[in-house]
Motif scaffolding. Structure first.
Motif, PDB file in Angstrom:
ATOM      1  N   ARG A  80       7.404   9.846   3.892  1.00 28.76           N
ATOM      2  CA  ARG A  80       7.118   8.700   4.226  1.00 28.76           C
ATOM      3  C   ARG A  80       5.733   8.368   3.334  1.00 28.76           C
TER       4      ARG A  80
ATOM      5  N   GLU B  57       4.614   5.046   0.959  1.00 24.70           N
ATOM      6  CA  GLU B  57       3.020   4.170   1.399  1.00 24.70           C
ATOM      7  C   GLU B  57       3.179   4.136   0.264  1.00 24.70           C
TER       8      GLU B  57
ATOM      9  N   GLY C 296       6.049   1.039   9.727  1.00 23.91           N
ATOM     10  CA  GLY C 296       6.194   0.969   8.193  1.00 23.91           C
ATOM     11  C   GLY C 296       6.454  -0.279   7.778  1.00 23.91           C
TER      12      GLY C 296
ATOM     13  N   THR D 133       7.563  -2.868   1.139  1.00 19.83           N
ATOM     14  CA  THR D 133       7.134  -3.600   0.175  1.00 19.83           C
ATOM     15  C   THR D 133       7.631  -5.138  -0.226  1.00 19.83           C
TER      16      THR D 133
END
Length: 307
Positions: free
Chosen positions: A68, A72, A272, A275
């Motif tokens: 994870r 990120e 999250g 992107t």
């Protein structure tokens, strides 16, 4: 603790070898070993069992977090690049095989034409495998058979499709125009494995009618199941998209009465942010489905396009 240490650990854990992990990172084994040793010293635990190269219990816990964290970092790079009007980065997509066969080619064409700096990696797997890979961070987006029971994921609909019986030439059911589940209960069938979403729906529909389907074989993979039918091994129940276009042979598709259709959706992790590259690819998946799914017999788009 730094990114190099975490990346070294993830590489060794995924490749099950210090040397293979080093090759994947483009470095030498001694560097990888040093990074992992420093990470283990800082955490005060052993992360990799040196006898088997498998993660320890503590290593498996760290592995999920490390994936994870790396995701990120990649998201940060991609988002900064997008602010310069260049959408770039890697996007890892998982897809069930019946959908991947007709979706991936036009999707990759759209990505290449419009966003040449994006690199797409596609994993063809079953829904159960894709859910595990998505939750662990191995992939970013997944096209899966619905419903799925995973609180860590967000799912949106893409399309519905019919469940049909496909029958090879010479089978006793070959000349039927339609059939009911009750009638199918008297025949051995090729079926998805128990516990899969596709099979659960069939079993529930059969139970409501007081019958039980009789498997000739149970398979965790719809494309394999369909291939066995086309090879003449037996009759099987499949989603409409499992049938390749322009496939010749003496097989037939037969509607099954009283069976609900299958739904397919796009899943991502709840925690999250996507992107810029992942958002672009997700949007292209939606548009590709909306524009092309209707050309597949028995498939009905349900995707909601952004206004």
């Amino acid at each position: 603790m730094d990114r190099k240490q975490l990346r070294a650990f993830v590489a060794v854990a995924e490749h099950r070898s210090f040397s293979a992990g080093a090759r994947a990172l483009g470095t030498v084994q001694s560097n990888v070993s040093a990074h992992i040793a420093r990470l283990e010293k800082e955490l005060g635990v052993t992360l990799i069992d040196r006898a088997t190269n498998d993660p320890t219990d503590e290593g498996r816990a760290v592995l999920e977090r490390a994936r994870r964290i790396e995701a990120e970092f990649e998201a940060l790079d991609a988002d900064v690049a997008s602010l310069r009007d260049v959408v770039s980065g890697s996007v890892r997509i998982g897809a069930i095989g019946t959908t991947a066969r007709w979706l991936v080619a036009p999707l990759l064409t759209s990505v290449t034409d419009r966003y040449p700096e994006i690199r797409v990696i596609v994993l063809d797997a079953t829904t159960s495998s894709l859910v595990l890979n998505l939750v662990s961070g191995t992939i970013d987006l997944a096209i899966v058979n619905l419903p799925i029971d995973e609180p860590d994921l967000i799912v949106e609909p893409l399309f519905d499709e019919d469940r049909i019986l496909i029958v090879p030439a010479g089978h006793p059911l070959h000349d039927r125009d339609s059939i009911t589940l009750v009638e199918l209960a008297g025949h051995d069938l090729l079926l998805e494995a128990r516990g899969t979403a596709f099979r659960d729906v069939l079993d529930a529909a059969a139970a409501e009618q007081g019958i039980e389907l009789r498997p000739k074989a149970e398979l965790d993979g719809m494309r394999l199941l369909a291939s066995l039918v086309f090879a003449g091994f037996g009759a099987g129940i499949v989603p409409a998209s499992a049938i390749p276009p322009n496939l010749g042979g003496g097989w037939r598709r037969i509607p099954v009465e009283g069976v609900p259709g299958r739904s397919v959706g796009l899943a991502r992790r709840r925690r999250g942010l996507l992107t810029a590259a992942q958002r672009v690819v997700a949007d292209l998946i939606r548009h590709t489905i909306a524009e092309g799914a209707g050309d597949v017999p028995g498939v009905y788009p349900t995707v909601r396009l952004p206004s």
